[in-house]
Design a protein around this motif. Structure first.
Motif: not given
Length: 464
Positions: A57-69, A88-98, A100-104
């Motif tokens: 599920a993570l591979t489908a998200l626009d992820l920024g630098p982060s650590q995901i457990d 759906e659950f994964t996208a919500e749980a890591v929303a802070g890394a995707t 507009a929220n993701k770190i450049e």
């Protein structure tokens, strides 16, 4: 799983964890063992069948630098009753890394090691390991004694000590040496070896180093005046891998790292024992209150001691380290006040050096503010190790036959031994294992990442 983990790390600077244990660059067997170890702390074994869907599920998200457990994702998903799909659950749980929220990704930060002993070489290994994504911290140089008069054999010997370690095993990768330019190449990273007898002899900008963090592994200077000598051209901050004196902040990552002021140029990572006892001490004080305590450390011998009986300026430390138990002092108890200023309890401490080369144990004897039970204490510490902001510092084991060598290579500051824990009324005695070399080096790296601005957030966010 392995290709997905590698691609996320290389291309997006995402580190995949399983209950705070990195899965990056791990073998099939290592990943399976990490899943199996979950039963020690979570009560039941995790299967790769359970965690793979979250990884996919993570591979489908626009992820920024982060650590995901993904261990935490799987565990929290089980307790969620909203009927969400894994995606759906994964996208919500890591929303802070995707999105507009993701770190450049930043440019990274240069790092210099001043001193290349036990801690220096392990910190070097960790820095090289974390350079795989091309971002974050960049080990640019190592400063050692000599003033430039060494033979070509000197750098070869130093590279060999980085390549082979009697306790921690072989370096994972390739190391080559260019004697002519005094450069070690580790997994493709060029590391300049600078010979100098004093900080004033080095102009780091001459080596293309700028805005760097210098990690002093010598312990020669402990106060602000002495450490300020490192603030040379090219050096922006100094981090000491020993307890600081005077007004030098003593930082234990996970406990007080967020108190470091942005303009602070000199700080200390305290000692390995301070890092081992402060996180569980905070965890116990937060839940039960601590009135007073005593820590007795049974510590592996160090290079400061003698191999055979010989003169030493300190009492007892001159006696043979591999042949004796040696009573000595520890500054860890007094250092608690710097890392935990809100703790009102008086903590005393002493230490015994014993004939093992690595891994120590701290016995923390606490009088609590209320009565409790062994089950309540263990349930609390187990939960802290899994879901709290201290989960990277505190590990937990129920292994019935655990001994010191089992914890060589642990990346946690300390490991709670559930089987040895004793609680009676308002008295609790915790047995805390810690790899005083590698676990401490991991804490140093976390502090350096934090002050350099390349410490990435962890998702799902731990409970506060």
């Amino acid at each position: 799983m392995i290709p997905i983990i590698g691609k996320l790390h290389r291309e997006r600077d995402v580190t995949v964890l399983l209950h705070s244990r990195s899965l990056v660059n791990k073998s099939v067997v290592s990943i399976l063992k990490t899943h199996r170890f979950a039963r020690q702390i979570a009560g039941e074994e995790l299967s790769v069948v359970e965690t793979l869907p979250f990884l996919q599920a993570l591979t489908a998200l626009d992820l920024g630098p982060s650590q995901i457990d993904i261990g935490m994702l799987a565990a929290t998903y089980k307790g969620d009753d909203r009927g969400l799909s894994v995606a759906e659950f994964t996208a919500e749980a890591v929303a802070g890394a995707t999105g507009a929220n993701k770190i450049e990704r930043g440019e990274g930060r240069d790092v210099v090691l001043y001193g290349f002993g036990r801690i220096g070489r392990l910190v070097a290994r960790l820095l090289i390991e974390k350079a795989g994504s091309g971002n974050g911290l960049r080990l640019r140089a190592i400063v050692v004694r000599g003033g430039g008069e060494q033979s070509a054999e000197d750098i070869v010997k130093r590279a060999s000590l980085l390549r082979r370690d009697s306790i921690h095993g072989q370096f994972q990768g390739t190391i080559t040496v260019d004697e002519a330019s005094s450069t070690i190449f580790a997994n493709g990273n060029a590391i300049k070896v600078i010979y100098a007898n004093d900080p004033s002899e080095v102009d780091y900008t001459a080596y293309g180093i700028k805005n760097a963090i210098l990690i002093d592994n010598t312990g020669k200077w402990r106060d602000r005046e002495g450490l300020s000598q490192h603030l040379r051209p090219g050096i922006d901050k100094v981090v000491l891998t020993a307890p600081g004196k005077g007004d030098v902040p003593n930082i234990v990552h996970g406990v007080n790292h967020d108190t470091v002021k942005p303009d602070e140029q000199i700080l200390s990572c305290a000692s390995c024992t301070t890092n081992a006892i402060v996180p569980p001490l905070k965890a116990m004080d937060d839940e039960f209150g601590v009135e007073r305590g005593h820590v007795e450390t049974v510590h592996s011998f160090t290079n400061d001691q003698n191999l055979l009986d010989n003169y030493h300026k300190a009492e007892r430390r001159g006696r043979s380290a591999p042949l004796n138990m040696v009573i000595t002092e520890t500054g860890a108890a007094s250092a608690v006040a710097k890392a935990l200023p809100d703790l009102k309890a008086r903590i005393t401490g002493s230490s015994i050096r014993v004939p093992v080369p690595d891994v120590s144990i701290a016995i923390l004897n606490l009088q609590l503010s209320r009565e409790t039970s062994r089950e309540e204490v263990l349930d609390h510490l187990r939960e802290v190790s899994l879901t709290s902001p201290l989960r990277r510092q505190i590990d937990f084991t129920t292994a019935p036959d655990a001994v010191s060598s089992d914890f060589i290579g642990s990346r946690h500051a300390s490991i709670v031994d559930a089987g040895a824990t004793k609680v009676e009324g308002d008295n609790a005695i915790l047995y805390l294992w810690y790899d005083n070399e590698f676990g401490y080096s991991c804490q140093v790296i976390r502090v350096v990442q934090h002050v350099s601005g390349v410490e990435y957030p962890t998702f799902p966010s731990p409970a506060v």
